[in-house]
Design a protein around this motif. Structure first.
Motif, PDB file in Angstrom:
ATOM      1  N   PHE A 156       0.859  -1.188   0.000  1.00  0.00           N
ATOM      2  CA  PHE A 156       0.000   0.000   0.000  1.00  0.00           C
ATOM      3  C   PHE A 156       0.894   1.235   0.000  1.00  0.00           C
ATOM      4  N   VAL A 157       0.491   2.256  -0.744  1.00  0.00           N
ATOM      5  CA  VAL A 157       1.186   3.539  -0.655  1.00  0.00           C
ATOM      6  C   VAL A 157       0.167   4.600  -0.251  1.00  0.00           C
ATOM      7  N   ARG A 158       0.671   5.741   0.204  1.00  0.00           N
ATOM      8  CA  ARG A 158      -0.215   6.835   0.621  1.00  0.00           C
ATOM      9  C   ARG A 158      -1.097   7.266  -0.537  1.00  0.00           C
ATOM     10  N   GLY A 159      -2.394   7.351  -0.285  1.00  0.00           N
ATOM     11  CA  GLY A 159      -3.327   7.802  -1.329  1.00  0.00           C
ATOM     12  C   GLY A 159      -3.844   6.693  -2.223  1.00  0.00           C
ATOM     13  N   GLN A 160      -3.439   5.452  -1.958  1.00  0.00           N
ATOM     14  CA  GLN A 160      -3.894   4.344  -2.806  1.00  0.00           C
ATOM     15  C   GLN A 160      -5.328   3.956  -2.438  1.00  0.00           C
ATOM     16  N   ARG A 161      -6.094   3.510  -3.443  1.00  0.00           N
ATOM     17  CA  ARG A 161      -7.463   3.043  -3.186  1.00  0.00           C
ATOM     18  C   ARG A 161      -7.541   1.566  -3.554  1.00  0.00           C
ATOM     19  N   MET A 162      -7.892   0.762  -2.569  1.00  0.00           N
ATOM     20  CA  MET A 162      -7.923  -0.681  -2.782  1.00  0.00           C
ATOM     21  C   MET A 162      -9.316  -1.228  -2.497  1.00  0.00           C
ATOM     22  N   GLY A 163      -9.639  -2.369  -3.093  1.00  0.00           N
ATOM     23  CA  GLY A 163     -10.900  -3.048  -2.798  1.00  0.00           C
ATOM     24  C   GLY A 163     -10.604  -4.395  -2.156  1.00  0.00           C
ATOM     25  N   VAL A 164     -11.452  -4.805  -1.230  1.00  0.00           N
ATOM     26  CA  VAL A 164     -11.347  -6.155  -0.653  1.00  0.00           C
ATOM     27  C   VAL A 164     -12.597  -6.904  -1.096  1.00  0.00           C
ATOM     28  N   PHE A 165     -12.400  -7.970  -1.849  1.00  0.00           N
ATOM     29  CA  PHE A 165     -13.535  -8.696  -2.437  1.00  0.00           C
ATOM     30  C   PHE A 165     -13.614 -10.099  -1.854  1.00  0.00           C
ATOM     31  N   SER A 166     -14.808 -10.486  -1.394  1.00  0.00           N
ATOM     32  CA  SER A 166     -14.980 -11.881  -0.971  1.00  0.00           C
ATOM     33  C   SER A 166     -16.454 -12.191  -0.782  1.00  0.00           C
ATOM     34  N   GLY A 167     -16.749 -13.490  -0.647  1.00  0.00           N
ATOM     35  CA  GLY A 167     -18.095 -13.908  -0.288  1.00  0.00           C
ATOM     36  C   GLY A 167     -18.339 -13.563   1.179  1.00  0.00           C
ATOM     37  N   SER A 168     -19.512 -13.941   1.684  1.00  0.00           N
ATOM     38  CA  SER A 168     -19.827 -13.546   3.060  1.00  0.00           C
ATOM     39  C   SER A 168     -19.052 -14.406   4.056  1.00  0.00           C
ATOM     40  N   GLY A 169     -18.648 -13.784   5.152  1.00  0.00           N
ATOM     41  CA  GLY A 169     -18.004 -14.505   6.247  1.00  0.00           C
ATOM     42  C   GLY A 169     -16.609 -15.020   5.952  1.00  0.00           C
ATOM     43  N   VAL A 170     -15.870 -14.357   5.059  1.00  0.00           N
ATOM     44  CA  VAL A 170     -14.520 -14.827   4.727  1.00  0.00           C
ATOM     45  C   VAL A 170     -13.456 -13.940   5.408  1.00  0.00           C
ATOM     46  N   GLY A 171     -13.913 -12.879   6.084  1.00  0.00           N
ATOM     47  CA  GLY A 171     -12.946 -12.097   6.875  1.00  0.00           C
ATOM     48  C   GLY A 171     -12.723 -10.664   6.429  1.00  0.00           C
ATOM     49  N   LYS A 172     -13.653 -10.079   5.662  1.00  0.00           N
ATOM     50  CA  LYS A 172     -13.468  -8.690   5.197  1.00  0.00           C
ATOM     51  C   LYS A 172     -13.432  -7.715   6.378  1.00  0.00           C
ATOM     52  N   SER A 173     -14.453  -7.807   7.243  1.00  0.00           N
ATOM     53  CA  SER A 173     -14.550  -6.833   8.344  1.00  0.00           C
ATOM     54  C   SER A 173     -13.387  -7.003   9.313  1.00  0.00           C
ATOM     55  N   THR A 174     -13.008  -8.259   9.581  1.00  0.00           N
ATOM     56  CA  THR A 174     -11.884  -8.491  10.502  1.00  0.00           C
ATOM     57  C   THR A 174     -10.612  -7.890   9.917  1.00  0.00           C
ATOM     58  N   LEU A 175     -10.422  -8.059   8.619  1.00  0.00           N
ATOM     59  CA  LEU A 175      -9.224  -7.493   7.978  1.00  0.00           C
ATOM     60  C   LEU A 175      -9.229  -5.961   8.081  1.00  0.00           C
ATOM     61  N   LEU A 176     -10.397  -5.337   7.870  1.00  0.00           N
ATOM     62  CA  LEU A 176     -10.465  -3.876   7.985  1.00  0.00           C
ATOM     63  C   LEU A 176     -10.075  -3.433   9.390  1.00  0.00           C
ATOM     64  N   GLY A 177     -10.574  -4.172  10.395  1.00  0.00           N
ATOM     65  CA  GLY A 177     -10.234  -3.842  11.786  1.00  0.00           C
ATOM     66  C   GLY A 177      -8.734  -3.948  12.022  1.00  0.00           C
ATOM     67  N   GLN A 178      -8.122  -5.013  11.470  1.00  0.00           N
ATOM     68  CA  GLN A 178      -6.670  -5.184  11.640  1.00  0.00           C
ATOM     69  C   GLN A 178      -5.914  -4.030  10.989  1.00  0.00           C
TER      70      GLN A 178
END
Ligand code: ATP
Ligand code: MG
Length: 441
Positions: A156-178
């Motif tokens: 990741f670099v400053r100002g970068q925009r990334m997407g996290v893609f997955s089905g439900s319950g695969v860990g998106k929200s947990t990853l955001l928290g981390q």
């Protein structure tokens, strides 16, 4: 009362309008309210207050014609009657303050963590254009993330925009928290859209924790709230992020999830008469998502900070071509795919490195680091192609030197992708080199 509070009050009084246009309900039903008498004053997107007590029921103007202004109420609308007054409140704004850090608020700026909260001195529009493309800085320096995989293979670099893609319950929200906890940033602005109420509490208390919350503003609209409120959550959060960016800060903007935002927009758009096209989504959904994502990113030359953004997308059945994923991928600087099979075998974050891309590469890394990334991808690719044969015991050692090397290094490499890392990218690359069995230059 201190000087700041007095100052804020003085500005609020100054901004108060002595009179507001008032219309009357001429039709109510089917989820909308038609208001007569406001059509010359009202603009699309303006807020209104329905009923004689201001703030009784809020709504937004979604259509204007000669016969009246069509209002989508932000609530059930039970009890409204023909002839009830409707007050025009003007364009929606939010007034963020530095004191919002560490707090959980709703999309209107009202605290929902049980403590009082002062508004900031200046109301910011919810929907503003992105900074002019010609005045924007390029992507900035690499930042440390607290996770080995994003310090090395998918930087990741400053100002970068990334997407996290997955089905439900695969860990998106947990990853955001981390990432909110571990990523290098001055402040994190986190938008939670369409979660169950219990999940918001869990996210704040457990996933984010007190350490993460201490540098974050959380803006939440739960699944039981009206679509206008849910849709507003991402716009409000972006305006709060822009407030900190304009002070020169590096802001981490985390949105969970764009799919729920798009669903809320679909409900609003269909109620206001738009027809659906893209698998049930109205055509305007593409513009809404792209204009939101474009507001994040590097700030303008000579002033302001940057907004590094991560948007999550729920892809049903891992269908990466579904419309929301497809629209968002086109405006992002990379995408992270989380894989259910990886999550099922317990390796978190369940990042599928081979299907994920960071477009800050190769510039974000040195030549030696890029060489390590290429080698790691080759090894992971060789293992992936032969995995079925290896698992079935059909592969004979020595048949292919690339596969032999991949089998030797895969366990260490796979564990590395799941490691938390607080020592920064340089140390993480040394660890990657040792997993690959090569010297780090
Ligand atoms: N880093 C992790 N370590 C251990 N378990 C994890 C981790 N990340 C996710 N999980 C497991 O996966 C479950 C789902 O995670 P999470 O809620 O983050 O997924 P999600 O993709 O956001 O789900 P949804 O689509 O429902 O929002 C968690 O309850 C937990 O059991
Ligand atoms: Mg989630």
């Amino acid at each position: 009362m201190n000087v700041n509070t007095l100052d804020t009050l003085a500005r609020e009084i100054e901004a108060m309008k002595p009179a507001r246009p008032v219309g009357r309900i001429v039709r109510a039903g089917r989820g909308t309210i038609l208001v007569g008498g406001l059509q010359t004053d009202a603009a699309l997107g303006d807020l209104v207050s329905v009923g004689s007590i201001a703030g009784l029921l809020r709504g937004e103007i979604v259509d204007i014609s000669e016969s009246g202004a069509l209002v989508l109420p932000d609530g059930a609308g039970d009890g409204v009657r023909i002839g009830d007054p409707v007050t025009l409140m003007g364009a929606p704004v939010i007034a963020p303050s530095d004191r919002w850090i560490g707090r959980v608020i709703d999309p209107y700026g009202t605290p929902i963590d049980g403590r009082g909260l002062a508004r900031g001195p200046i109301g910011r529009s919810l929907r503003v254009p992105a900074p002019a493309a010609t005045r924007r800085r390029p992507l900035g320096m690499r930042i440390s993330t607290g996770l080995a995989v994003f310090d090395t293979l998918l930087p990741f670099v400053r100002g970068q925009r990334m997407g996290v893609f997955s089905g439900s319950g695969v860990g998106k929200s947990t990853l955001l928290g981390q990432l909110a906890r571990g990523m290098e940033a001055d402040v994190a602005v986190i938008a939670l859209v369409g979660e169950r109420g219990r999940e918001v509490r869990e996210f704040v208390d457990q996933t984010l924790g007190s350490e993460g919350l201490a540098k974050s503003v959380v803006i939440a609209a739960t699944s039981d709230q009206p679509p206008l409120t849910r849709r507003r959550a991402l716009w409000s959060a972006m305006s709060v992020a822009e407030h900190f960016r304009d002070q020169g800060k590096h802001v981490l903007f985390l949105a969970d999830s764009v799919t729920r935002f798009a669903e809320a927009h679909r409900e609003v758009a269909l109620a206001s008469g738009e027809t659906s096209s893209l698998r049930g989504y109205p055509p305007s959904v593409a513009h809404q998502i792209m204009s939101l994502a474009e507001r994040a990113g590097p700030g303008v030359i000579d002033c302001g900070g940057d907004i590094t953004a991560i948007f999550t997308v729920l892809v049903a059945g891992s269908d990466m071509d579904e419309p929301i994923a497809d629209i968002l991928r086109g405006v992002l600087d990379g995408h992270i795919v989380l894989d259910r099979q990886i999550a099922e075998r317990g390796r978190f974050p369940a990042v599928d490195v081979l299907r994920s891309v960071s477009r800050s590469l190769p510039n974000a890394c040195s030549d030696a680091e890029n060489a390590l990334i290429r080698l790691a991808r080759q090894r992971l690719g060789a293992y992936d192609r032969s995995e079925m044969m290896i698992q079935a015991g059909l592969y004979t050692n020595g048949s292919d030197p690339d596969v032999d090397a991949a089998i030797r290094t895969w366990p260490a490499l796979d564990a590395f992708v799941g490691e938390a890392y607080t020592d920064g990218p340089a140390v993480a690359f040394e660890r990657l080199a040792s997993c690959l069995g090569v010297a780090c230059e």
